[in-house]
Design an enzyme around this catalytic site. Structure first.
Site, PDB file in Angstrom:
ATOM      1  N   CYS A  33     -29.975 -18.807  17.782  1.00  0.00           N
ATOM      2  CA  CYS A  33     -30.223 -20.200  18.172  1.00  0.00           C
ATOM      3  C   CYS A  33     -31.440 -20.312  19.085  1.00  0.00           C
ATOM      4  O   CYS A  33     -31.917 -21.408  19.364  1.00  0.00           O
ATOM      5  CB  CYS A  33     -29.005 -20.808  18.857  1.00  0.00           C
ATOM      6  SG  CYS A  33     -28.575 -19.998  20.400  1.00  0.00           S
ATOM      7  N   CYS A 103     -21.784 -20.130  22.711  1.00  0.00           N
ATOM      8  CA  CYS A 103     -22.652 -20.432  23.855  1.00  0.00           C
ATOM      9  C   CYS A 103     -22.056 -19.866  25.137  1.00  0.00           C
ATOM     10  O   CYS A 103     -22.784 -19.429  26.027  1.00  0.00           O
ATOM     11  CB  CYS A 103     -22.848 -21.937  24.001  1.00  0.00           C
ATOM     12  SG  CYS A 103     -23.193 -22.763  22.447  1.00  0.00           S
TER      13      CYS A 103
END
Ligand code: FES
Length: 145
Positions: A33, A103
């Protein structure tokens, strides 16, 4: 989609910044990402984390999890800090949407990287701590995206 706590830590993140001459600094990224997180630890002679700061170039969930992770490790000793998992951070935030779970791993691994750096500088071994990867994209499952 996000809990109130996530929104609070995203819009008003705690412990943002840097520590000069930090006892340990850890940087971890996720090539998939493109997000990067850096954690600074100030650890005293008794192994207590006196201060912690972070910088995150990443998504909102990464900012919120790093903010909460810094709050959870502050005042703890290095062994206790090692036990602050991404699951504990997510629970403290009242959960994250499934696509954002990876995350929170960035926060856990950045703390481990900073602890690893501290241990290297001090020439000590922290039980249970292994060298963290620089790119957590390697350890995140495809289906987490
Ligand atoms: Fe990369 Fe959140 S999308 S850390």
């Amino acid at each position: 989609m996000y809990s109130e706590k996530v929104m609070d830590h995203f819009t008003n993140p705690r412990n943002v910044g840097e520590i000069e001459n930090a006892s340990g600094v850890g940087t971890v990224g996720n090539a998939k990402c493109g997000d990067i997180m850096r954690i600074y630890l100030d650890i005293d002679d008794d192994g207590i984390i006196k201060d912690v700061k972070f910088k995150t170039f990443g998504c909102g969930a990464a900012v919120a999890t790093s903010s909460m992770a810094t709050e959870l490790v502050k005042g703890k000793n290095v062994q206790q800090a090692l036990e602050v998992t991404n699951k504990a951070v997510m629970e403290a935030l009242d959960g994250l949407p499934p696509v954002k779970v990876h995350c929170s791993l960035l926060a856990e691994e950045a703390i481990h990287a900073a602890l690893w750096d501290y241990a290297q500088k001090k020439g000590i071994k922290i039980e249970g701590l292994e060298k963290p990867p620089q790119d957590i994209g390697e350890i995140v499952e495809e289906e987490d995206y």
